[in-house]
Design a protein around this motif. Structure first.
Motif, PDB file in Angstrom:
ATOM      1  N   ALA A  58      14.063  -4.372  -1.126  1.00 26.12           N
ATOM      2  CA  ALA A  58      15.097  -5.685  -0.333  1.00 26.12           C
ATOM      3  C   ALA A  58      13.887  -6.964  -0.647  1.00 26.12           C
ATOM      4  N   ALA A  59      14.408  -7.652  -1.017  1.00 24.17           N
ATOM      5  CA  ALA A  59      13.789  -8.981  -0.893  1.00 24.17           C
ATOM      6  C   ALA A  59      14.609 -10.297  -1.658  1.00 24.17           C
ATOM      7  N   PRO A  60      14.505 -11.526  -1.201  1.00 23.24           N
ATOM      8  CA  PRO A  60      15.578 -12.392  -1.603  1.00 23.24           C
ATOM      9  C   PRO A  60      15.274 -12.866  -2.920  1.00 23.24           C
ATOM     10  N   TYR A  61      13.749 -12.865  -3.397  1.00 20.38           N
ATOM     11  CA  TYR A  61      13.565 -13.216  -4.899  1.00 20.38           C
ATOM     12  C   TYR A  61      12.933 -12.094  -5.429  1.00 20.38           C
ATOM     13  N   LEU A  62      13.706 -11.635  -6.637  1.00 20.14           N
ATOM     14  CA  LEU A  62      13.085 -10.496  -7.732  1.00 20.14           C
ATOM     15  C   LEU A  62      12.853 -11.228  -8.853  1.00 20.14           C
ATOM     16  N   HIS A  63      12.108 -10.557  -9.586  1.00 18.04           N
ATOM     17  CA  HIS A  63      11.848 -10.902 -10.897  1.00 18.04           C
ATOM     18  C   HIS A  63      11.707  -9.696 -11.764  1.00 18.04           C
ATOM     19  N   PRO A  64      12.544  -9.807 -13.156  1.00 19.85           N
ATOM     20  CA  PRO A  64      12.286  -8.645 -14.065  1.00 19.85           C
ATOM     21  C   PRO A  64      11.109  -8.169 -14.458  1.00 19.85           C
ATOM     22  N   SER A  65      10.275  -9.117 -14.364  1.00 22.07           N
ATOM     23  CA  SER A  65       8.798  -8.499 -14.915  1.00 22.07           C
ATOM     24  C   SER A  65       8.196  -7.739 -13.908  1.00 22.07           C
ATOM     25  N   PHE A  66       8.740  -8.032 -12.705  1.00 18.29           N
ATOM     26  CA  PHE A  66       8.024  -6.962 -11.794  1.00 18.29           C
ATOM     27  C   PHE A  66       8.810  -5.716 -11.448  1.00 18.29           C
ATOM     28  N   VAL A  67      10.245  -5.864 -11.293  1.00 21.31           N
ATOM     29  CA  VAL A  67      10.871  -4.518 -11.137  1.00 21.31           C
ATOM     30  C   VAL A  67      11.099  -3.651 -12.117  1.00 21.31           C
ATOM     31  N   VAL A  68      10.448  -4.232 -13.446  1.00 20.09           N
ATOM     32  CA  VAL A  68      10.338  -3.128 -14.301  1.00 20.09           C
ATOM     33  C   VAL A  68       9.298  -2.023 -14.072  1.00 20.09           C
ATOM     34  N   ALA A  69       8.430  -2.334 -13.393  1.00 21.54           N
ATOM     35  CA  ALA A  69       7.477  -1.287 -13.054  1.00 21.54           C
ATOM     36  C   ALA A  69       8.001  -0.452 -11.889  1.00 21.54           C
ATOM     37  N   LEU A  70       9.188  -0.804 -11.213  1.00 20.32           N
ATOM     38  CA  LEU A  70       9.931   0.077 -10.327  1.00 20.32           C
ATOM     39  C   LEU A  70      11.082   0.963 -10.890  1.00 20.32           C
ATOM     40  N   ALA A  71      11.233   0.514 -12.020  1.00 23.68           N
ATOM     41  CA  ALA A  71      12.291   1.396 -12.887  1.00 23.68           C
ATOM     42  C   ALA A  71      12.200   2.693 -12.848  1.00 23.68           C
ATOM     43  N   PRO A  72      11.106   3.206 -13.466  1.00 27.56           N
ATOM     44  CA  PRO A  72      10.761   4.550 -13.521  1.00 27.56           C
ATOM     45  C   PRO A  72      11.093   5.666 -12.237  1.00 27.56           C
ATOM     46  N   ALA A  73      10.417   4.905 -11.386  1.00 32.35           N
ATOM     47  CA  ALA A  73      10.492   5.695 -10.085  1.00 32.35           C
ATOM     48  C   ALA A  73      12.031   5.655  -9.566  1.00 32.35           C
ATOM     49  N   LEU A  74      12.790   4.629  -9.669  1.00 29.92           N
ATOM     50  CA  LEU A  74      14.313   4.648  -9.423  1.00 29.92           C
ATOM     51  C   LEU A  74      14.888   5.581 -10.210  1.00 29.92           C
ATOM     52  N   SER A  75      14.687   5.541 -11.551  1.00 32.74           N
ATOM     53  CA  SER A  75      15.284   6.529 -12.599  1.00 32.74           C
ATOM     54  C   SER A  75      14.864   8.095 -11.968  1.00 32.74           C
ATOM     55  N   ALA A  76      13.931   8.337 -11.654  1.00 28.81           N
ATOM     56  CA  ALA A  76      13.356   9.676 -11.364  1.00 28.81           C
ATOM     57  C   ALA A  76      14.305  10.119  -9.932  1.00 28.81           C
ATOM     58  N   LEU A  77      14.211   8.896  -8.943  1.00 26.75           N
ATOM     59  CA  LEU A  77      14.933   9.415  -7.930  1.00 26.75           C
ATOM     60  C   LEU A  77      16.401   9.619  -8.148  1.00 26.75           C
ATOM     61  N   LEU A  78      16.972   8.883  -8.825  1.00 26.98           N
ATOM     62  CA  LEU A  78      18.648   8.955  -9.083  1.00 26.98           C
ATOM     63  C   LEU A  78      18.701  10.286 -10.102  1.00 26.98           C
ATOM     64  N   GLU A  79      17.891  10.922 -10.891  1.00 20.06           N
ATOM     65  CA  GLU A  79      18.162  12.003 -11.513  1.00 20.06           C
ATOM     66  C   GLU A  79      17.866  13.175 -10.746  1.00 20.06           C
ATOM     67  N   SER A  80      17.055  13.013  -9.658  1.00 19.07           N
ATOM     68  CA  SER A  80      16.999  14.119  -8.675  1.00 19.07           C
ATOM     69  C   SER A  80      18.026  14.181  -7.641  1.00 19.07           C
ATOM     70  N   GLY A  81      19.061  13.469  -7.639  1.00 17.67           N
ATOM     71  CA  GLY A  81      20.068  13.445  -6.796  1.00 17.67           C
ATOM     72  C   GLY A  81      19.890  12.393  -5.761  1.00 17.67           C
ATOM     73  N   GLY A  82      18.899  11.691  -5.673  1.00 21.76           N
ATOM     74  CA  GLY A  82      18.731  10.556  -4.653  1.00 21.76           C
ATOM     75  C   GLY A  82      19.424   9.395  -4.861  1.00 21.76           C
TER      76      GLY A  82
END
Length: 191
Positions: A58-82
């Protein structure tokens, strides 16, 4: 301050731009502390990586060059059913001052979700004014970063920012509040 924070279940998290790094080291040595505070970018990534069932970004301002660092964690979470929720602003076409950076950042996260996109809920404040201004990354109901840093290169590396890493049951109330906000933003976008 760092020692006190560990005893009380929170840790100090700072974004320290280059011009302040020497001053922080001097302050830490002068106060005899056990070490330097946690780094914002690293802490946010670690919170995301710790999510087992639910991740909130949650943040009012996001940037793709930072959230790309969160993408692997997001992908792993969703793959495990989260599940994951993103709360931001200015994504809709009708939003005043639509944010191209936020739109691109959410696209990075949607791409990371891939075929599991139904487990990624994106909520946006698309009305006038800032609407949502908190900066939080929360894993389950046990770990959360709360601070002043937007999820952008400036917030996580270029500006002086301060926050805390919270652990334990205190995170539960924050988690419930973020769910209420997400539900209301979803309701408002449908209405």
């Amino acid at each position: 301050m760092v020692a006190m924070s560990v005893e009380e279940g929170w840790e100090l998290v700072l974004t320290v731009p280059d011009f302040l790094k020497d001053s922080l080291s001097t302050m830490s040595r002068a106060n005899g502390g056990p070490g330097l505070p946690l780094d914002t970018a690293r802490t946010i990534r670690e919170v995301a990586e710790n999510a087992q069932a639910r991740l909130v970004i949650a943040a009012p301002y996001l940037h793709p060059s930072f959230v790309v660092a969160l993408a692997p964690a997001l992908s792993a979470l969703l793959e495990s059913g989260g599940v994951a929720t993103v709360i931001t602003r200015a994504l809709g076409w009708s939003a005043p001052c639509r944010s191209d950076a936020n739109v691109e950042a959410v696209a990075v996260l949607r791409e990371a979700a891939g075929s599991l996109g139904a487990r990624l809920k994106v909520c946006s404040w698309d009305e006038s004014g800032l609407g949502v201004h908190f900066k939080v990354v929360l894993a389950d109901e046990q770990l959360a970063y709360i601070g002043s840093a937007n999820l952008t290169p400036g917030g996580t590396g270029g500006h002086a920012e301060a926050g805390v890493l919270l652990r334990g049951t205190r995170v539960r109330s924050l988690s419930h509040w973020l769910q209420v906000v997400a539900d209301e933003l979803t309701r408002r976008s449908v209405a």
